[in-house]
Design a protein around this motif. Structure first.
Motif, PDB file in Angstrom:
ATOM      1  N   LEU A  35      24.766 -32.303  -5.469  1.00 33.32           N
ATOM      2  CA  LEU A  35      23.648 -33.235  -5.532  1.00 33.32           C
ATOM      3  C   LEU A  35      22.506 -32.673  -4.708  1.00 33.32           C
ATOM      4  CD1 LEU A  35      25.408 -36.680  -5.091  1.00 33.32           C
ATOM      5  CD2 LEU A  35      24.219 -35.853  -7.108  1.00 33.32           C
ATOM      6  N   ARG A  36      21.310 -32.857  -5.207  1.00 30.27           N
ATOM      7  CA  ARG A  36      20.131 -32.379  -4.487  1.00 30.27           C
ATOM      8  C   ARG A  36      19.218 -33.548  -4.155  1.00 30.27           C
ATOM      9  NH1 ARG A  36      18.554 -27.231  -8.201  1.00 30.27           N
ATOM     10  NH2 ARG A  36      19.057 -28.783  -9.795  1.00 30.27           N
ATOM     11  N   VAL A  37      18.749 -33.526  -2.936  1.00 31.56           N
ATOM     12  CA  VAL A  37      17.985 -34.647  -2.400  1.00 31.56           C
ATOM     13  C   VAL A  37      16.631 -34.186  -1.888  1.00 31.56           C
ATOM     14  CG1 VAL A  37      17.927 -35.968  -0.239  1.00 31.56           C
ATOM     15  CG2 VAL A  37      19.805 -36.231  -1.788  1.00 31.56           C
ATOM     16  N   GLY A  38      15.613 -34.989  -2.129  1.00 31.89           N
ATOM     17  CA  GLY A  38      14.307 -34.706  -1.560  1.00 31.89           C
ATOM     18  C   GLY A  38      14.263 -35.106  -0.098  1.00 31.89           C
ATOM     19  N   LEU A  39      13.609 -34.286   0.698  1.00 33.96           N
ATOM     20  CA  LEU A  39      13.478 -34.531   2.133  1.00 33.96           C
ATOM     21  C   LEU A  39      11.997 -34.405   2.484  1.00 33.96           C
ATOM     22  CD1 LEU A  39      15.683 -35.100   4.280  1.00 33.96           C
ATOM     23  CD2 LEU A  39      15.610 -32.675   4.860  1.00 33.96           C
ATOM     24  N   SER A  40      11.465 -35.360   3.232  1.00 32.52           N
ATOM     25  CA  SER A  40      10.024 -35.371   3.495  1.00 32.52           C
ATOM     26  C   SER A  40       9.594 -34.320   4.512  1.00 32.52           C
ATOM     27  CB  SER A  40       9.580 -36.753   3.966  1.00 32.52           C
ATOM     28  OG  SER A  40      10.224 -37.094   5.178  1.00 32.52           O
ATOM     29  N   GLU A  41      10.523 -33.894   5.376  1.00 35.85           N
ATOM     30  CA  GLU A  41      10.180 -32.877   6.369  1.00 35.85           C
ATOM     31  C   GLU A  41      11.446 -32.142   6.776  1.00 35.85           C
ATOM     32  OE1 GLU A  41      10.200 -36.015  10.136  1.00 35.85           O
ATOM     33  OE2 GLU A  41       8.308 -35.190   9.393  1.00 35.85           O
ATOM     34  N   GLU A  42      11.288 -31.004   7.446  1.00 38.37           N
ATOM     35  CA  GLU A  42      12.453 -30.218   7.819  1.00 38.37           C
ATOM     36  C   GLU A  42      13.348 -30.989   8.785  1.00 38.37           C
ATOM     37  OE1 GLU A  42      11.636 -26.911  10.791  1.00 38.37           O
ATOM     38  OE2 GLU A  42       9.626 -27.216   9.921  1.00 38.37           O
ATOM     39  N   SER A  43      14.608 -30.599   8.806  1.00 38.71           N
ATOM     40  CA  SER A  43      15.624 -31.382   9.510  1.00 38.71           C
ATOM     41  C   SER A  43      15.554 -31.250  11.026  1.00 38.71           C
ATOM     42  CB  SER A  43      17.019 -30.964   9.041  1.00 38.71           C
ATOM     43  OG  SER A  43      17.129 -31.136   7.651  1.00 38.71           O
ATOM     44  N   GLY A  44      15.064 -30.126  11.518  1.00 38.79           N
ATOM     45  CA  GLY A  44      15.041 -29.906  12.957  1.00 38.79           C
ATOM     46  C   GLY A  44      16.411 -29.510  13.474  1.00 38.79           C
ATOM     47  N   ALA A  45      16.481 -29.228  14.756  1.00 39.45           N
ATOM     48  CA  ALA A  45      17.754 -28.856  15.369  1.00 39.45           C
ATOM     49  C   ALA A  45      18.681 -30.066  15.380  1.00 39.45           C
ATOM     50  CB  ALA A  45      17.526 -28.346  16.788  1.00 39.45           C
ATOM     51  N   LEU A  46      19.857 -29.913  14.834  1.00 35.27           N
ATOM     52  CA  LEU A  46      20.770 -31.048  14.670  1.00 35.27           C
ATOM     53  C   LEU A  46      21.671 -31.217  15.894  1.00 35.27           C
ATOM     54  CD1 LEU A  46      21.655 -30.638  10.889  1.00 35.27           C
ATOM     55  CD2 LEU A  46      19.957 -32.131  11.943  1.00 35.27           C
ATOM     56  N   ASP A  47      21.028 -31.424  17.017  1.00 34.14           N
ATOM     57  CA  ASP A  47      21.715 -31.666  18.282  1.00 34.14           C
ATOM     58  C   ASP A  47      21.861 -33.166  18.461  1.00 34.14           C
ATOM     59  OD1 ASP A  47      22.572 -31.976  20.883  1.00 34.14           O
ATOM     60  OD2 ASP A  47      20.937 -30.836  21.797  1.00 34.14           O
ATOM     61  N   PRO A  48      23.090 -33.703  18.451  1.00 33.78           N
ATOM     62  CA  PRO A  48      23.245 -35.160  18.537  1.00 33.78           C
ATOM     63  C   PRO A  48      22.900 -35.740  19.895  1.00 33.78           C
ATOM     64  CG  PRO A  48      25.377 -34.091  18.685  1.00 33.78           C
ATOM     65  CD  PRO A  48      24.380 -33.010  18.388  1.00 33.78           C
ATOM     66  N   HIS A  49      22.727 -34.903  20.904  1.00 31.46           N
ATOM     67  CA  HIS A  49      22.414 -35.393  22.247  1.00 31.46           C
ATOM     68  C   HIS A  49      20.935 -35.247  22.583  1.00 31.46           C
ATOM     69  CE1 HIS A  49      26.833 -34.135  23.002  1.00 31.46           C
ATOM     70  NE2 HIS A  49      26.776 -35.377  22.599  1.00 31.46           N
ATOM     71  N   ALA A  50      20.123 -34.890  21.600  1.00 30.26           N
ATOM     72  CA  ALA A  50      18.687 -34.680  21.822  1.00 30.26           C
ATOM     73  C   ALA A  50      17.895 -35.618  20.921  1.00 30.26           C
ATOM     74  CB  ALA A  50      18.316 -33.226  21.568  1.00 30.26           C
ATOM     75  N   PHE A  51      16.573 -35.578  21.051  1.00 28.36           N
ATOM     76  CA  PHE A  51      15.712 -36.438  20.247  1.00 28.36           C
ATOM     77  C   PHE A  51      15.140 -35.673  19.060  1.00 28.36           C
ATOM     78  CE2 PHE A  51      15.486 -38.210  24.576  1.00 28.36           C
ATOM     79  CZ  PHE A  51      16.051 -39.451  24.312  1.00 28.36           C
TER      80      PHE A  51
END
Length: 519
Positions: A35-51
């Motif tokens: 499945l392919r999904v549209g994303l409005s902006e890049e995901s960024g660093a996927l660190d769950p302890h950061a903002f």
């Protein structure tokens, strides 16, 4: 105190995202498994302890001890059950057996404690009180984690369901000092790639729960909203929608609703859009605030701007949010607004209200550009300005750079401006602290009474007391005319007709894919 939930049925559900109907270049999955999904902006660093990091991708990779389900119900996640001390000052979690992180690291009490140590007591996370009320994290054995609290705190379990910073990262995916290195969780999906143009997830075939039928999820970054609609229409992607994924405006939703090859889905709203006041200016006069809320026809405003996808707001939080209280009145009555201003000494002079020789004018602060997929705030600002003009209140619409908007709001450089809650699963406890206490950055409305009532609500020791305290808080703010509820923001998604089994998730920070198929 916290409500015992040890008898809850285990939630066997995967929480993640969606991609396209056919495999793209470099995909290992076959048509029907990707499945392919549209994303409005890049995901960024996927660190769950950061903002940083897109909420939806974080939810795909990482899991919590407690999960947030439809209607605000809490169900087991990585904690199979929990028990709460009679005095509400400790909670013990029985961890799920047979779970490993996707790098092979065991999921056990030591891993949970390591994660909690990254945020418990950390000043960066004072926005949610769980980080402050947890005084100790203990590991009696490898399958048990015990949290000791400085005082009973009923919202704890709900706050443990949020995305960051409570989601669980493999300790081996960080440096010795806790610095994030790699996105490794226990979720139904593993991160394969992440760049400025998109991200790819592959199914975790060793997942402890019900595995998705899909093999891959491919996200394509398409910043322009119209371009995302075109990509959906052209079958380049198969799903858009959600506040943190690829938002759809009411106008766009109306356009898509007539398409036979596209399915539009609308979920219950979890956010109210509100008008707030700065008490340090003209709006410090209660008569002005009262006249403002009497002057605005929220029903007409919603109908004109939201294309049938929004509903007039009557609460701080929409009705499906736990402890949202009861509806406030529909205050709209422009004749009453004129009488309110007359009685307070604001006389008409050439169509404008004047008092003590000073013209009544309110600065309405708005972002210069709308957030992705959201209604242009200028449209709502102009509608509000038109309503206030009818009763003699002038409005100076002041657009500022979107990046500076929240700074200016926090600094109080406005008379009126817009506010929203955080949305599920953060509300109500997460937002009432930020909206109604003086320690917050740019709160909605604060008095000594609201601060006391916030504490009574979030630290209530039983459901009845908690509901009563929240209701008193809402009534107190309404009695001050401290805000104007405008509209419940709609939650809209759209899929290609080849996508089967997708439903609007309980929150916009997750998607449920267990039963989703393509073709």
């Amino acid at each position: 105190m916290l409500r015992p939930r040890a008898t809850l049925v285990v939630l066997a559900a995967s929480t993640v995202l969606i991609g396209g109907c056919s495999a793209g270049p470099g995909s290992s999955g076959s048509a029907g498994t990707v499945l392919r999904v549209g994303l409005s902006e890049e995901s960024g660093a996927l660190d769950p302890h950061a903002f940083t990091g897109n909420f939806v991708l974080l939810d795909a990779v990482y899991e919590p001890l407690v999960t947030y389900a439809e209607g605000g119900k809490l169900k087991p996640g990585l904690a199979e059950s929990w028990s709460i001390a009679k005095d509400g000052r400790s909670v013990s979690f029985d961890l799920r057996d047979g779970v490993t992180f996707t790098d092979g690291t065991p999921f056990d009490s030591a891993a949970v404690k390591w994660n909690f140590d990254q945020w418990v007591g950390n000043k960066k996370f004072t926005f949610f009180r769980a980080s402050q009320v947890i005084s100790a994290v203990e590991t009696p054995d490898e399958d048990t984690v015990k949290l000791t609290l400085s005082e009973p705190y009923e919202p704890l379990l709900q706050e443990l369901s949020i995305i960051r910073p409570v989601r669980l990262l493999s300790p081996k995916a960080a440096k010795a000092d806790g610095t994030f290195q790699k996105a490794v969780g226990t979720g139904a999906w593993k991160l394969e790639s992440n760049s400025a143009t998109g991200a790819e997830l592959v199914r975790n075939d060793d997942y402890w729960g019900t595995r998705p039928k899909l093999e891959r999820v491919e996200f394509k970054v398409i910043p322009d909203s119209q371009a995302r609609l075109d990509a959906l229409s052209n079958r380049e992607i198969d799903l858009i929608g959600g506040a943190y994924q690829a938002p759809i405006t009411p106008v766009e939703a109306k356009t898509l609703s007539g398409r036979g090859d596209i399915t539009s889905l609308v979920g219950d709203p979890d956010v109210s859009i509100m008008l707030g006041f700065n008490a340090d200016g003209p709006a410090g006069d209660r008569a002005v605030r009262e006249a403002v809320r009497q002057a605005i026809d929220t029903t007409a405003l919603t109908k004109a701007l939201f294309q049938g996808y929004g509903k007039p707001a009557r609460r701080v939080f929409p009705p499906n949010v736990p402890d949202s209280g009861t509806d406030l009145p529909d205050y709209f009555d422009q004749a009453a607004a004129r009488s309110t201003l007359d009685a307070a000494g604001y006389t008409l002079d050439g169509g404008n209200r004047v008092k003590d020789g000073k013209r009544l004018s309110l600065k309405l602060l708005i972002p210069a550009t709308p957030a992705q997929g959201q209604l242009d705030p200028r449209s709502m600002a102009e509608a509000i300005a038109g309503s206030l003009k009818e009763v003699g209140i002038a409005v100076d619409i002041s657009p500022v750079d979107a990046a500076a908007y929240y700074d200016e709001r926090a600094e109080g450089t406005y008379d009126i401006t817009f506010f929203e809650g955080l949305g599920a699963p953060y509300d109500p406890s997460g937002s009432v602290v930020s909206m109604f206490t003086s320690g917050a950055r740019g709160p909605l409305w604060v008095t000594k009474a609201t601060e006391d009532l916030v504490d009574k609500a979030v630290f209530a020791d039983d459901p009845t007391a908690r509901a009563a305290a929240y209701q008193k808080l809402y009534d107190e703010v309404a009695a001050d005319a401290g805000f104007v509820p405008l509209v419940y923001r709609p939650r809209v998604y759209a899929t290609r007709d080849t996508v089967k089994g997708f439903t609007v998730p309980p929150t916009d920070v997750d998607l449920e894919l267990t039963g989703v198929t393509v073709g």
